[in-house]
Design a protein around this motif. Structure first.
Motif, PDB file in Angstrom:
ATOM      1  N   GLY A  77       1.274  10.812  -6.097  1.00 48.33           N
ATOM      2  CA  GLY A  77       2.408  10.300  -5.353  1.00 48.33           C
ATOM      3  C   GLY A  77       2.016   9.323  -4.268  1.00 48.33           C
ATOM      4  O   GLY A  77       0.840   9.113  -3.981  1.00 48.33           O
ATOM      5  N   GLN A  78       3.027   8.771  -3.660  1.00 46.92           N
ATOM      6  CA  GLN A  78       2.887   7.781  -2.607  1.00 46.92           C
ATOM      7  C   GLN A  78       3.018   8.453  -1.247  1.00 46.92           C
ATOM      8  O   GLN A  78       3.844   9.352  -1.064  1.00 46.92           O
ATOM      9  N   VAL A  79       2.246   8.001  -0.292  1.00 42.00           N
ATOM     10  CA  VAL A  79       2.366   8.480   1.083  1.00 42.00           C
ATOM     11  C   VAL A  79       3.564   7.794   1.724  1.00 42.00           C
ATOM     12  O   VAL A  79       3.681   6.564   1.714  1.00 42.00           O
ATOM     13  N   LEU A  80       4.451   8.600   2.272  1.00 39.54           N
ATOM     14  CA  LEU A  80       5.678   8.104   2.885  1.00 39.54           C
ATOM     15  C   LEU A  80       5.514   7.928   4.396  1.00 39.54           C
ATOM     16  O   LEU A  80       4.684   8.598   5.024  1.00 39.54           O
TER      17      LEU A  80
ATOM     18  N   ILE B 133      -6.126   8.282   4.992  1.00 36.39           N
ATOM     19  CA  ILE B 133      -5.092   7.893   4.036  1.00 36.39           C
ATOM     20  C   ILE B 133      -3.958   7.285   4.852  1.00 36.39           C
ATOM     21  O   ILE B 133      -3.521   7.863   5.841  1.00 36.39           O
ATOM     22  N   GLY B 134      -3.501   6.118   4.431  1.00 33.75           N
ATOM     23  CA  GLY B 134      -2.473   5.416   5.190  1.00 33.75           C
ATOM     24  C   GLY B 134      -1.164   5.253   4.431  1.00 33.75           C
ATOM     25  O   GLY B 134      -1.007   5.701   3.283  1.00 33.75           O
ATOM     26  N   LEU B 135      -0.234   4.603   5.073  1.00 35.52           N
ATOM     27  CA  LEU B 135       1.110   4.365   4.548  1.00 35.52           C
ATOM     28  C   LEU B 135       1.064   3.653   3.199  1.00 35.52           C
ATOM     29  O   LEU B 135       0.288   2.718   3.007  1.00 35.52           O
ATOM     30  N   ASP B 136       1.910   4.111   2.302  1.00 36.56           N
ATOM     31  CA  ASP B 136       2.108   3.528   0.975  1.00 36.56           C
ATOM     32  C   ASP B 136       0.925   3.718   0.028  1.00 36.56           C
ATOM     33  O   ASP B 136       0.997   3.264  -1.114  1.00 36.56           O
ATOM     34  N   GLU B 137      -0.142   4.339   0.477  1.00 40.65           N
ATOM     35  CA  GLU B 137      -1.240   4.607  -0.454  1.00 40.65           C
ATOM     36  C   GLU B 137      -0.777   5.617  -1.491  1.00 40.65           C
ATOM     37  O   GLU B 137       0.048   6.482  -1.210  1.00 40.65           O
ATOM     38  N   ARG B 138      -1.308   5.493  -2.680  1.00 44.10           N
ATOM     39  CA  ARG B 138      -1.042   6.463  -3.741  1.00 44.10           C
ATOM     40  C   ARG B 138      -2.223   7.428  -3.775  1.00 44.10           C
ATOM     41  O   ARG B 138      -3.372   7.016  -3.663  1.00 44.10           O
TER      42      ARG B 138
END
Length: 147
Positions: free
Chosen positions: A9-12, A69-74
Motif C-alpha cells: 500500500g501507499q503511505v498516506l 518512509i515518507g509520504l506517498d511511498e509504496r
C-alpha cells in the motif's frame, strides 16, 4: 522478497508524524493488517475467530527502524512465523517492511497468544485450527517447542 507479502500500500498523509515521515504507530498498523491478511488466507478469518470466541493478543511488539518512509511511498509487508509452542500455541511473528525500491525500512517482531473473549483468559486453539498452522509461512530461523 516477493514471498510472504501480505500487505502492499501507499503511505498516506494522515500516517505521517511532524518530521514528515511515517509515524511509529503506523508501522504497527501495517503489520497488524498484514498479519490479519495472512491469517485470513490461511483460513483464520474474523468470522472464524468469532465462531469460537477467540482472538489474538500481543505480549510484546518490538520495532527496529532501518530507513525512513515518507509520504506517498509504496510499501510491502512480509510476515513469517518465528516461533510456535505446540502445547499452548503461543506464537511469534516477524514482519519486514520494505520500500518500493526493495530497501528494508523496518523489522517488527511480536509475541502473542490466544484469548477467550468470554472468559477474558488465555486459551488454547480449537483442534480444527492445528492444521492451519502448517500452512503459515515459517522464517528460516523458525523454532517449534512443546513446553
Amino acid at each position: 522478497m516477493e514471498q510472504n507479502i501480505y500487505y502492499e500500500g501507499q503511505v498516506l498523509w494522515a500516517q505521517l508524524d511532524p518530521n514528515m515521515h511515517l509515524r511509529h504507530s503506523a508501522y504497527a498498523d501495517f503489520c497488524a493488517q498484514a498479519r490479519s491478511n495472512m491469517l485470513t488466507k490461511a483460513g483464520l478469518s474474523l468470522e472464524e475467530f468469532a465462531k469460537y470466541h477467540i482472538g489474538p493478543i500481543l505480549f510484546r511488539e518490538e520495532l527496529v527502524y532501518h530507513r525512513e518512509i515518507g509520504l506517498d511511498e509504496r510499501i510491502t509487508v512480509k510476515v513469517e512465523m518465528t516461533k510456535l509452542n505446540l502445547k499452548n500455541f503461543r506464537f511469534s511473528f516477524r514482519h519486514e517492511i520494505y520500500k518500493e525500491n526493495g530497501i528494508k525500512a523496518a523489522t517488527v517482531e511480536i509475541d502473542g497468544a490466544w484469548l477467550d473473549l468470554h472468559k477474558r483468559k488465555l486459551t488454547i486453539i480449537p483442534d480444527e485450527w492445528h492444521s492451519i498452522f502448517n500452512t503459515i509461512p515459517k522464517a528460516d530461523d523458525y523454532v517449534e517447542t512443546t513446553g
